[in-house]
Design a protein around this motif. Structure first.
Motif, PDB file in Angstrom:
ATOM      1  N   LEU A  72       0.833  -1.206   0.000  1.00 60.29           N
ATOM      2  CA  LEU A  72       0.000   0.000   0.000  1.00 60.29           C
ATOM      3  C   LEU A  72       0.865   1.251   0.000  1.00 60.29           C
ATOM      4  CD1 LEU A  72      -2.652   1.610   0.455  1.00 60.29           C
ATOM      5  CD2 LEU A  72      -2.313   1.239   2.908  1.00 60.29           C
ATOM      6  N   LEU A  73       1.881   1.269   0.843  1.00 60.56           N
ATOM      7  CA  LEU A  73       2.752   2.441   0.928  1.00 60.56           C
ATOM      8  C   LEU A  73       3.565   2.635  -0.343  1.00 60.56           C
ATOM      9  CD1 LEU A  73       3.965   2.016   4.615  1.00 60.56           C
ATOM     10  CD2 LEU A  73       2.170   3.533   3.736  1.00 60.56           C
ATOM     11  N   ALA A  74       3.900   1.543  -1.025  1.00 59.77           N
ATOM     12  CA  ALA A  74       4.598   1.659  -2.308  1.00 59.77           C
ATOM     13  C   ALA A  74       3.661   2.104  -3.428  1.00 59.77           C
ATOM     14  CB  ALA A  74       5.253   0.325  -2.667  1.00 59.77           C
ATOM     15  N   TYR A  75       2.380   1.754  -3.290  1.00 66.59           N
ATOM     16  CA  TYR A  75       1.387   2.081  -4.322  1.00 66.59           C
ATOM     17  C   TYR A  75       0.892   3.516  -4.233  1.00 66.59           C
ATOM     18  CZ  TYR A  75      -3.123   2.101  -6.739  1.00 66.59           C
ATOM     19  OH  TYR A  75      -4.187   2.415  -7.542  1.00 66.59           O
ATOM     20  N   LEU A  76       0.786   4.059  -3.043  1.00 65.72           N
ATOM     21  CA  LEU A  76       0.204   5.388  -2.867  1.00 65.72           C
ATOM     22  C   LEU A  76       0.862   6.465  -3.739  1.00 65.72           C
ATOM     23  CD1 LEU A  76      -0.552   5.631   0.971  1.00 65.72           C
ATOM     24  CD2 LEU A  76      -2.190   5.657  -0.918  1.00 65.72           C
ATOM     25  N   LEU A 183      10.935   3.541   6.455  1.00 67.60           N
ATOM     26  CA  LEU A 183      11.238   4.917   6.039  1.00 67.60           C
ATOM     27  C   LEU A 183      11.951   4.934   4.693  1.00 67.60           C
ATOM     28  CD1 LEU A 183      12.407   6.365   9.482  1.00 67.60           C
ATOM     29  CD2 LEU A 183      10.245   6.826   8.301  1.00 67.60           C
ATOM     30  N   ALA A 184      12.823   3.964   4.468  1.00 70.08           N
ATOM     31  CA  ALA A 184      13.518   3.888   3.178  1.00 70.08           C
ATOM     32  C   ALA A 184      12.538   3.608   2.046  1.00 70.08           C
ATOM     33  CB  ALA A 184      14.589   2.803   3.233  1.00 70.08           C
ATOM     34  N   LEU A 185      11.612   2.665   2.260  1.00 68.54           N
ATOM     35  CA  LEU A 185      10.624   2.344   1.234  1.00 68.54           C
ATOM     36  C   LEU A 185       9.796   3.573   0.867  1.00 68.54           C
ATOM     37  CD1 LEU A 185       8.811   0.393  -0.450  1.00 68.54           C
ATOM     38  CD2 LEU A 185       7.493   0.017   1.649  1.00 68.54           C
ATOM     39  N   MET A 186       9.298   4.281   1.859  1.00 69.67           N
ATOM     40  CA  MET A 186       8.461   5.442   1.598  1.00 69.67           C
ATOM     41  C   MET A 186       9.251   6.557   0.934  1.00 69.67           C
ATOM     42  SD  MET A 186       6.165   5.502   5.084  1.00 69.67           S
ATOM     43  CE  MET A 186       5.076   6.766   4.449  1.00 69.67           C
ATOM     44  N   SER A 187      10.482   6.757   1.361  1.00 69.48           N
ATOM     45  CA  SER A 187      11.296   7.836   0.805  1.00 69.48           C
ATOM     46  C   SER A 187      11.680   7.571  -0.644  1.00 69.48           C
ATOM     47  CB  SER A 187      12.556   8.030   1.651  1.00 69.48           C
ATOM     48  OG  SER A 187      12.242   8.403   2.971  1.00 69.48           O
ATOM     49  N   THR A 262      11.174  11.850   4.683  1.00 69.65           N
ATOM     50  CA  THR A 262      12.563  11.883   4.216  1.00 69.65           C
ATOM     51  C   THR A 262      13.500  12.479   5.261  1.00 69.65           C
ATOM     52  OG1 THR A 262      12.068  13.958   3.043  1.00 69.65           O
ATOM     53  CG2 THR A 262      11.996  11.917   1.766  1.00 69.65           C
ATOM     54  N   TYR A 263      13.004  13.435   6.038  1.00 68.38           N
ATOM     55  CA  TYR A 263      13.838  13.970   7.124  1.00 68.38           C
ATOM     56  C   TYR A 263      14.092  12.889   8.173  1.00 68.38           C
ATOM     57  CZ  TYR A 263      15.586  16.936  10.865  1.00 68.38           C
ATOM     58  OH  TYR A 263      16.379  17.495  11.850  1.00 68.38           O
ATOM     59  N   ALA A 264      13.043  12.142   8.520  1.00 69.22           N
ATOM     60  CA  ALA A 264      13.203  11.060   9.497  1.00 69.22           C
ATOM     61  C   ALA A 264      14.167  10.004   8.976  1.00 69.22           C
ATOM     62  CB  ALA A 264      11.842  10.443   9.805  1.00 69.22           C
ATOM     63  N   TRP A 265      14.106   9.707   7.682  1.00 71.57           N
ATOM     64  CA  TRP A 265      15.022   8.715   7.096  1.00 71.57           C
ATOM     65  C   TRP A 265      16.457   9.229   7.129  1.00 71.57           C
ATOM     66  CZ3 TRP A 265      16.313   7.708   1.377  1.00 71.57           C
ATOM     67  CH2 TRP A 265      16.962   6.464   1.229  1.00 71.57           C
TER      68      TRP A 265
END
Length: 509
Positions: A72-76, A183-187, A262-265
């Protein structure tokens, strides 16, 4: 040296490979359903594609709900492509993320609860307040003032469907390595829409608006807010940038969310100096994309979330560092100035425009409309009555006739119109407890990297609650997912920190 256990490396790698495989399968299922819906010429073909995709998605969720959630997070970031491709018949693709990712994840999570593999933690949310909200939302869905029951059903979905993501987000992360990978996946998945958005903003500035609109076809008007060109008093022009989303507001909400992620990553996870520089560059790029998205509010929201994050980072720190906080502000200020120059706006003109807009949103969009709403109703007109998605169930004149025939933008005003003043008090109490608990947990975080992640997540929640005064971002993709998911992650960060031995705490400065 920390003990690592005696499990063989292959055993540790198998769950990761299975999760990656299932996440890819879920994405393929989503793609199959989208292509089936886009073909549109054969109803049977669409139905078959939908059944196959749903079956694959549900099976994948039952095997690994974590894979469905990661998918889901990769698809959004690219979720708008299917919607744009099927315009104007977007009903199936609008719900695609729910049926292919969210529902399978819920089913898989529920199965693990029933089988005793997970002991549900109630830490992410104040359960009593959430339960009271759920009861009120369902009760208001039966309000006789609603045009039909379908409006109430849509309202229930918008209000409650994504709240369980708080609990899934909490249990998604089992150790710090899971949080780093998340975090890496989302960034990384944000890179494609961000680059497309920046290129579109550049084409707009260069006078090639037609080049931007052309790929969107008939959906271009909807995606860009009716081809809006917002001329600022200072002479600059803002064009609505949709990127890979079905509307420019969703793209803005996405890139603003990614400023936090991205800041958190960058600051909250380990890595080499080269990796840190790469992550910092991505953060600055995402920030630039937010400023160039065509949303005036970005010039308020981005500084707000950055300042809140930097301030919260200092809470609980061993020593307050003005130097470090100031240094991390210089780069965002430089990006802001560069974005202003690229858009052709002056600092004075932009400040005047933002001050005027902020005053308008506070006085008219919120305070004036709030007063109007309380004059119309104290007990609410029903769940879904002021929800944009309800247009699929009733004509606008049916939905909005009770309060002047217009849609009220402020999310908090919507709360009054739908749930009444008791609902407003309940919602404010829920958010106050969420943020208060989050701040309390954050103050106890000792690890500097986890404190950075906690600060970023808490700042995100705070800014979204604050800006709900003027806009209903919390109802719309992708904030409806991120808001509740991040609430769960915030609670888990404190648990991860508590499990970190004191000897492993080291402030990198």
């Amino acid at each position: 040296m920390r003990a690592t256990g005696s499990a063989p490396a292959g055993a540790a790698a198998r769950p990761a490979r299975r999760t990656a495989f299932l996440a890819a399968a879920a994405l393929c299922a989503a793609g199959g359903l989208a292509l089936g819906a886009a073909s549109g010429r054969l109803v049977v073909g669409v139905g078959v594609a939908g059944c196959v995709a749903m079956t694959a998605a549900v099976l994948g969720g039952l095997v690994s709900w974590r894979a469905s959630l990661l998918a889901l997070l990769a698809y959004l970031p690219v979720s708008g492509i299917a919607i744009l491709a099927t315009y104007p018949h977007t009903g199936p693709t609008v719900l695609l993320k729910d049926f292919v990712f969210v529902i399978p994840a819920y089913l898989g999570f529920g199965m693990e609860l029933l089988r005793g593999r997970i002991r549900l933690s109630l830490d992410p949310l104040p359960v009593a307040l959430v339960t009271m909200l759920g009861v009120l939302v369902v009760a208001e869905a039966l309000n006789p003032a609603l045009p039909n029951r379908f409006v109430g059903a849509i309202g229930i979905k918008i209000w409650l469907f994504y709240i369980p993501l708080s609990f899934l987000g909490y249990h998604l992360v089992r150790e710090r390595r899971d949080l780093t990978r998340l975090l890496a996946l989302m960034s990384v998945s944000a890179l494609v829409p961000v680059l497309i958005g920046v290129v579109e903003a550049g084409l707009f500035r260069a006078g090639h608006a037609g080049t931007v609109y052309r790929p969107y076809g008939d959906a271009a008007a909807v995606a860009t807010g009716l081809f809006t060109e917002l001329h600022l008093p200072s002479g600059g022009v803002l064009h609505r940038v949709p990127s890979t989303f079905s509307s420019w507001t969703q793209y803005y909400a996405f890139v603003l969310s990614m400023v936090t992620v991205t800041y958190a990553w960058w600051r909250g996870t380990p890595g080499s100096r080269r990796a840190a520089l790469t992550r910092a560059a991505l953060w600055l790029l995402v920030m630039a994309a937010t400023f160039l998205s065509g949303a005036r509010v970005a010039f308020i929201a981005v500084p707000a979330v950055i300042v809140a994050t930097l301030a919260l980072e200092q809470v609980g720190a061993r020593a307050f560092s003005v130097r470090i906080a100031s240094a991390r502000l210089l780069a965002p200020v430089a990006v802001l100035v560069a974005a202003g120059l690229a858009l052709g706006v002056t600092a004075g003109g932009l400040v005047a425009e933002l001050f005027w807009k902020a005053k308008l949103e506070l006085t008219q969009t919120f305070l004036h409309r709030f007063e109007q709403a309380t004059h119309v109703t104290w007990l609410g007109l029903g769940t879904g009555i002021d929800t944009i998605a309800s247009r699929y169930a009733a004509a606008p004149e049916q939905l909005f006739s009770a309060f002047g025939g217009i849609w009220y933008e402020s999310w908090f005003v919507k709360v009054v119109l739908e749930l009444g003043v008791p609902g407003f008090v309940l919602v404010v109490s829920l958010f106050a407890v969420m943020l208060g608990r989050g701040l309390g947990r954050h103050r106890r975080v000792r690890d500097p990297q986890l404190r950075t992640i906690s600060a970023a997540l808490l700042a995100f929640l705070f800014v979204n609650v604050l800006f709900a005064v003027s806009k209903p971002y919390i109802d719309n993709d992708p904030i409806n997912v991120y808001f509740w998911l991040f609430a769960g992650l915030l609670a888990k960060v404190a648990v991860l920190d508590a499990a970190t031995p004191a000897a492993d705490l080291e402030d990198p400065g």
